[in-house]
Design a protein around this motif. Structure first.
Motif, PDB file in Angstrom:
ATOM      1  N   GLY A  17      -0.223  13.194  -3.642  1.00 21.43           N
ATOM      2  CA  GLY A  17       1.169  13.220  -3.213  1.00 21.43           C
ATOM      3  C   GLY A  17       1.367  13.540  -1.752  1.00 21.43           C
ATOM      4  N   ARG A  18       0.289  13.823  -1.013  1.00 22.25           N
ATOM      5  CA  ARG A  18       0.401  14.131   0.414  1.00 22.25           C
ATOM      6  C   ARG A  18       0.380  12.836   1.235  1.00 22.25           C
ATOM      7  NH1 ARG A  18      -1.154  19.346   2.072  1.00 22.25           N
ATOM      8  NH2 ARG A  18      -0.544  20.853   0.483  1.00 22.25           N
ATOM      9  N   PRO A  19       1.037  12.816   2.394  1.00 19.41           N
ATOM     10  CA  PRO A  19       1.010  11.616   3.246  1.00 19.41           C
ATOM     11  C   PRO A  19      -0.368  11.390   3.859  1.00 19.41           C
ATOM     12  CG  PRO A  19       2.872  13.052   3.791  1.00 19.41           C
ATOM     13  CD  PRO A  19       1.962  13.833   2.898  1.00 19.41           C
ATOM     14  N   TYR A  20      -0.609  10.149   4.243  1.00 19.04           N
ATOM     15  CA  TYR A  20      -1.837   9.812   4.952  1.00 19.04           C
ATOM     16  C   TYR A  20      -1.751  10.258   6.419  1.00 19.04           C
ATOM     17  CZ  TYR A  20      -3.420   6.883   1.065  1.00 19.04           C
ATOM     18  OH  TYR A  20      -3.858   6.433  -0.154  1.00 19.04           O
ATOM     19  N   TYR A  21      -2.885  10.233   7.073  1.00 15.62           N
ATOM     20  CA  TYR A  21      -3.028  10.478   8.516  1.00 15.62           C
ATOM     21  C   TYR A  21      -2.760  11.930   8.907  1.00 15.62           C
ATOM     22  CZ  TYR A  21      -2.852   5.386   8.611  1.00 15.62           C
ATOM     23  OH  TYR A  21      -3.091   4.060   8.377  1.00 15.62           O
ATOM     24  N   LEU A  22      -2.718  12.819   7.940  1.00 15.95           N
ATOM     25  CA  LEU A  22      -2.626  14.239   8.268  1.00 15.95           C
ATOM     26  C   LEU A  22      -4.024  14.813   8.452  1.00 15.95           C
ATOM     27  CD1 LEU A  22       0.170  15.633   5.906  1.00 15.95           C
ATOM     28  CD2 LEU A  22       0.338  15.059   8.328  1.00 15.95           C
ATOM     29  N   THR A  23      -4.137  15.761   9.356  1.00 20.36           N
ATOM     30  CA  THR A  23      -5.400  16.459   9.589  1.00 20.36           C
ATOM     31  C   THR A  23      -5.351  17.812   8.895  1.00 20.36           C
ATOM     32  OG1 THR A  23      -5.724  15.364  11.715  1.00 20.36           O
ATOM     33  CG2 THR A  23      -6.973  17.372  11.322  1.00 20.36           C
ATOM     34  N   TYR A  24      -6.362  18.080   8.081  1.00 21.44           N
ATOM     35  CA  TYR A  24      -6.422  19.315   7.307  1.00 21.44           C
ATOM     36  C   TYR A  24      -7.591  20.165   7.794  1.00 21.44           C
ATOM     37  CZ  TYR A  24      -3.392  16.788   4.042  1.00 21.44           C
ATOM     38  OH  TYR A  24      -2.373  16.074   3.484  1.00 21.44           O
ATOM     39  N   GLU A  25      -7.429  21.453   7.574  1.00 25.64           N
ATOM     40  CA  GLU A  25      -8.488  22.415   7.888  1.00 25.64           C
ATOM     41  C   GLU A  25      -8.787  23.225   6.638  1.00 25.64           C
ATOM     42  OE1 GLU A  25      -9.029  24.667  11.901  1.00 25.64           O
ATOM     43  OE2 GLU A  25      -7.900  25.981  10.562  1.00 25.64           O
ATOM     44  N   ILE A  26     -10.066  23.314   6.294  1.00 26.36           N
ATOM     45  CA  ILE A  26     -10.470  24.063   5.101  1.00 26.36           C
ATOM     46  C   ILE A  26     -10.464  25.543   5.434  1.00 26.36           C
ATOM     47  CG2 ILE A  26     -12.283  24.393   3.393  1.00 26.36           C
ATOM     48  CD1 ILE A  26     -13.206  21.583   3.902  1.00 26.36           C
ATOM     49  N   THR A  27      -9.643  26.296   4.719  1.00 24.09           N
ATOM     50  CA  THR A  27      -9.540  27.729   4.974  1.00 24.09           C
ATOM     51  C   THR A  27     -10.591  28.489   4.173  1.00 24.09           C
ATOM     52  OG1 THR A  27      -7.898  27.982   3.219  1.00 24.09           O
ATOM     53  CG2 THR A  27      -7.072  27.484   5.428  1.00 24.09           C
ATOM     54  N   ASP A  28     -10.708  29.764   4.476  1.00 18.60           N
ATOM     55  CA  ASP A  28     -11.712  30.593   3.815  1.00 18.60           C
ATOM     56  C   ASP A  28     -11.238  31.015   2.429  1.00 18.60           C
ATOM     57  OD1 ASP A  28     -13.111  30.480   6.210  1.00 18.60           O
ATOM     58  OD2 ASP A  28     -12.016  32.203   7.002  1.00 18.60           O
ATOM     59  N   LYS A  29     -12.200  31.280   1.563  1.00 17.21           N
ATOM     60  CA  LYS A  29     -11.910  31.763   0.219  1.00 17.21           C
ATOM     61  C   LYS A  29     -11.451  33.215   0.289  1.00 17.21           C
ATOM     62  CE  LYS A  29     -15.300  28.744  -2.014  1.00 17.21           C
ATOM     63  NZ  LYS A  29     -16.493  28.696  -2.899  1.00 17.21           N
ATOM     64  N   MET A  58       0.849  -1.191   0.000  1.00 21.50           N
ATOM     65  CA  MET A  58       0.000   0.000   0.000  1.00 21.50           C
ATOM     66  C   MET A  58       0.884   1.240   0.000  1.00 21.50           C
ATOM     67  SD  MET A  58      -2.809   1.265   2.810  1.00 21.50           S
ATOM     68  CE  MET A  58      -3.987   0.041   2.340  1.00 21.50           C
ATOM     69  N   HIS A  59       0.459   2.247  -0.740  1.00 16.06           N
ATOM     70  CA  HIS A  59       1.215   3.483  -0.805  1.00 16.06           C
ATOM     71  C   HIS A  59       1.161   4.213   0.537  1.00 16.06           C
ATOM     72  CE1 HIS A  59       0.228   3.224  -5.306  1.00 16.06           C
ATOM     73  NE2 HIS A  59       1.519   3.002  -5.185  1.00 16.06           N
ATOM     74  N   SER A  60       2.219   4.966   0.821  1.00 17.76           N
ATOM     75  CA  SER A  60       2.241   5.800   2.025  1.00 17.76           C
ATOM     76  C   SER A  60       1.727   7.204   1.743  1.00 17.76           C
ATOM     77  CB  SER A  60       3.665   5.877   2.584  1.00 17.76           C
ATOM     78  OG  SER A  60       4.549   6.430   1.611  1.00 17.76           O
ATOM     79  N   ARG A  61       1.508   7.493   0.458  1.00 16.04           N
ATOM     80  CA  ARG A  61       0.981   8.798   0.064  1.00 16.04           C
ATOM     81  C   ARG A  61      -0.243   8.598  -0.830  1.00 16.04           C
ATOM     82  NH1 ARG A  61       4.648  13.117   0.643  1.00 16.04           N
ATOM     83  NH2 ARG A  61       6.666  12.472   1.492  1.00 16.04           N
ATOM     84  N   VAL A  62      -0.994   9.656  -0.980  1.00 14.52           N
ATOM     85  CA  VAL A  62      -2.198   9.624  -1.805  1.00 14.52           C
ATOM     86  C   VAL A  62      -1.785   9.639  -3.269  1.00 14.52           C
ATOM     87  CG1 VAL A  62      -4.364  10.767  -2.342  1.00 14.52           C
ATOM     88  CG2 VAL A  62      -3.496  10.799  -0.006  1.00 14.52           C
ATOM     89  N   HIS A  63      -2.276   8.666  -4.034  1.00 11.68           N
ATOM     90  CA  HIS A  63      -1.943   8.547  -5.445  1.00 11.68           C
ATOM     91  C   HIS A  63      -3.200   8.704  -6.298  1.00 11.68           C
ATOM     92  CE1 HIS A  63       1.945   7.227  -4.104  1.00 11.68           C
ATOM     93  NE2 HIS A  63       2.363   7.030  -5.331  1.00 11.68           N
ATOM     94  N   VAL A  64      -2.988   9.043  -7.531  1.00  9.21           N
ATOM     95  CA  VAL A  64      -4.090   9.218  -8.478  1.00  9.21           C
ATOM     96  C   VAL A  64      -4.767   7.873  -8.722  1.00  9.21           C
ATOM     97  CG1 VAL A  64      -4.690   9.871 -10.839  1.00  9.21           C
ATOM     98  CG2 VAL A  64      -2.969  11.175  -9.577  1.00  9.21           C
ATOM     99  N   GLY A  65      -6.088   7.873  -8.736  1.00 15.64           N
ATOM    100  CA  GLY A  65      -6.865   6.667  -8.987  1.00 15.64           C
ATOM    101  C   GLY A  65      -7.208   5.875  -7.748  1.00 15.64           C
ATOM    102  N   GLU A  66      -6.637   6.202  -6.604  1.00 18.73           N
ATOM    103  CA  GLU A  66      -6.920   5.469  -5.380  1.00 18.73           C
ATOM    104  C   GLU A  66      -8.214   5.951  -4.741  1.00 18.73           C
ATOM    105  OE1 GLU A  66      -2.522   4.217  -3.675  1.00 18.73           O
ATOM    106  OE2 GLU A  66      -3.567   5.940  -2.828  1.00 18.73           O
ATOM    107  N   TYR A  67      -8.718   5.136  -3.819  1.00 17.47           N
ATOM    108  CA  TYR A  67      -9.835   5.511  -2.971  1.00 17.47           C
ATOM    109  C   TYR A  67      -9.295   5.774  -1.566  1.00 17.47           C
ATOM    110  CZ  TYR A  67     -13.233   3.991  -6.488  1.00 17.47           C
ATOM    111  OH  TYR A  67     -13.977   3.861  -7.623  1.00 17.47           O
ATOM    112  N   VAL A  68      -9.718   6.865  -0.974  1.00 19.45           N
ATOM    113  CA  VAL A  68      -9.304   7.205   0.383  1.00 19.45           C
ATOM    114  C   VAL A  68     -10.548   7.530   1.199  1.00 19.45           C
ATOM    115  CG1 VAL A  68      -7.067   8.083  -0.386  1.00 19.45           C
ATOM    116  CG2 VAL A  68      -8.979   9.657  -0.136  1.00 19.45           C
ATOM    117  N   LEU A  69     -10.374   7.531   2.505  1.00 21.21           N
ATOM    118  CA  LEU A  69     -11.451   7.869   3.434  1.00 21.21           C
ATOM    119  C   LEU A  69     -11.116   9.162   4.154  1.00 21.21           C
ATOM    120  CD1 LEU A  69     -12.365   4.409   5.010  1.00 21.21           C
ATOM    121  CD2 LEU A  69     -13.802   5.787   3.515  1.00 21.21           C
TER     122      LEU A  69
END
Length: 568
Positions: free
Chosen positions: A46-58, A1-12
């Motif tokens: 291309g970003r690693p898994y298990y990171l927490t992101y926050e959606i910023t304002d436009k 399994m990849h350690s980073r997000v790749h094109v065509g994969e499914y993630v949760l």
């Protein structure tokens, strides 16, 4: 399994409300997570898994939302934050009949007996909260702060009640998510919590783990099994599977055997990360190179022999699109395999698509292509009645040369399909499987009657059922009393009736029935109890046993037996 997000994969994506959202990584698309907002999909590639992101304002109306990586220090600061004071004035006198106070009269532990949860205690109205949400400042943190300040009786809450109240507001307004890889454990949780659990027979993670453990599913690099001096068999195994969970059981077994994820190396991963991202139109549009590949395959079939099974030629690398190579490949593995029995024209293994494998259009580079074998019940019980098992007419080379390329390719595809079907059917009917795994709506007794003879001695049997009734029937058919009655018939030289003994009770050893469900509990001082809002459903039951080979003839014990043992 990849350690980073790749094109065509499914993630949760795990949202603050503890819900899961399944996302397909498609370049130049937009991912929407409902009320929490949306963001470009390219920001995850291309970003690693298990990171927490926050959606910023436009920044403007034409701009798109961006993602901010929430550092671990900020997450830990929120978790380890000190409890808020129980009141604005810690030395304030309290009602001693309800609160625990110190000698100086300060409150040590508040009690919530007099706490009243009333909507009127919140000064902010719903319209004002909606205006704050539309403003979208601070990614939800400003809304939570203003809601807490507008609560008129917040000081009456205990520290525990205040923490629960704050947590509810975080789950409702905080625009954060965590990217998780889609493995079998996460897929099981997603199917149970977010989808219809009946599609997977309410099979939970703990049940799935026990099925693989009791069936002794494992991977071994040796191509052929070997026996040790102690008689223990080492090497890869072969398992027979009846799966009505959409492929969840097959995915779990393949993961334990190291066959679920396509093989990759660091060089390929770095190349994928540096490769430019193409748009959806560029990926889906056929090119002249693809047409040339198809023509090359059709021309190469001219020189293939007639009496031997042809192998599909290697395709030159195309423009990045993965094409299946030889869908009906006959070079199948003889060990570390999963053989699937199904009742339909095609097996229902739809959940394998989340792991880059489609049974209707398989990819030759995937490990399951040569280790996953499927056949129908008709092919197992009466293969001569199945048209696919019959050998198609073999055409001489002179006649093949007169056919057009399309008909010639169809002829070779039919020959390969027949060769693959015959190889799988003959190998399955020969038996020698190391284990039998059943998770089906069919009666387990009828399945065992048709598959028990295919198992070798000491093979493992694991049967899952959401309800205990089908498994209690199996326990009765293999009970000690029924086995004793069966042996009495043999001693009297009478044939046991099939009505009384639909299964041979001598065939299994140590039949066991167990339940597998784990219930989550809240464990806090004075507040230990099972979670009241936990999802219901079936308990889940598991039948396990060992396959044994009945001895022929009469067994007698010889030797001296001392009734008294000398001690000292």
């Amino acid at each position: 399994m990849h350690s980073r997000v790749h094109v065509g994969e499914y993630v949760l994506l795990r949202l603050p409300s503890d819900t899961l959202k399944l996302v397909h990584i498609v370049p130049n698309s937009v991912i929407s997570i409902g009320k929490f907002g949306s963001f470009p999909c390219n920001l995850l590639i291309g970003r690693p898994y298990y990171l927490t992101y926050e959606i910023t304002d436009k920044q403007s109306d034409t701009d798109v939302s961006r993602l901010r990586v929430v550092p671990a220090s900020e997450l830990n600061a929120e978790v380890l934050a000190e409890d808020a004071p129980s009141s604005d004035n810690p030395t304030e006198k309290a009602d001693e009949s309800f609160d625990i106070v110190a000698d100086d009269g300060s409150v040590l532990l508040k009690n919530n007996r007099l706490t009243v949860d009333d909507g009127s205690r919140q000064v902010l109205s719903m319209d004002e909260i909606e205006e704050l949400k539309k403003a979208g400042t601070g990614s939800g943190r400003d809304i939570i702060e203003k809601i807490l300040k507008s609560h008129t009786h917040l000081s009456e809450k205990t520290s525990f009640a205040l923490a629960k109240y704050t947590l509810r507001k975080h789950k409702k307004y905080l625009r954060r998510f965590t990217v998780l890889p889609l493995n079998v454990s996460m897929l099981t949780e997603y199917m149970i919590a977010e989808k219809e659990s009946s599609r997977v027979m309410e099979l939970r993670e703990e049940s799935l783990g026990l099925v693989g453990s009791w069936a002794n599913v494992h991977y071994h690099p040796d191509t052929e099994p070997t026996l040790t001096e102690e008689g223990t068999q080492l090497g890869g195994g072969r398992w027979l599977v009846v799966d009505d969970t959409g492929g969840l059981v097959v995915a779990s077994m393949a993961e334990k055997m190291g066959l679920l994820y396509p093989s990759n190396n660091d060089d390929e991963e770095s190349d994928d990360d540096e490769a430019p991202v193409k748009t959806g139109a560029q990926q889906s549009a056929p090119t002249e190179d693809d047409d040339a590949d198809i023509e090359m395959q059709e021309e190469d079939t001219k020189d293939e022999p007639t009496n031997e099974e042809p192998t599909s030629p290697e395709r030159p690398k195309s423009n990045g699109r993965k094409r299946p190579i030889n869908k009906h490949n006959t070079n199948l593995s003889s060990t570390n395999t999963l053989t699937i029995l199904h009742a339909n024209a095609q097996p229902n293994l739809s959940l394998l698509k989340y792991f880059s494998y489609d049974t209707n259009n398989p990819t030759a580079t995937h490990p399951l292509h040569t280790h996953l074998k499927t056949l129908t019940w008709l092919q197992l019980l009466d293969p001569t009645a199945d048209p696919t098992y019959h050998e198609p007419e073999a055409l001489p080379p002179s006649e093949l040369e007169t056919l057009k390329s399309g008909k010639r390719g169809a002829y070779y595809r039919k020959r390969r399909r027949w060769a693959r079907c015959k190889s799988i059917v003959d190998e399955t009917r020969a038996g020698g499987f190391d284990g039998l795994i059943i998770a089906s709506h069919m009666s387990p007794a009828t399945i065992l009657a048709s598959t028990m003879h295919l198992l070798r001695g000491s093979a493992h049997i694991a049967i899952y059922s959401p309800t205990p009734e089908p498994l209690t029937e199996i326990m009765d058919l293999y009970s000690k009393d029924r086995k004793a009655a069966y042996l009495d018939h043999i001693a009297a030289d009478t044939v046991p009736s099939a009505e009384d003994f639909p299964l041979d009770p001598r065939m299994v050893l140590a039949p066991t029935l167990q339940t597998t469900r784990i219930r989550p509990w809240q464990v806090l001082p004075g507040r230990t109890h099972p979670l009241m809002t936990w999802r219901g459903g079936a308990e889940g039951y598991l039948f396990t046993a060992r396959r044994v080979v009945p001895v022929e003839g009469k067994v007698e014990a010889r030797g001296k037996y001392n009734k008294k043992r000398k001690i000292g």
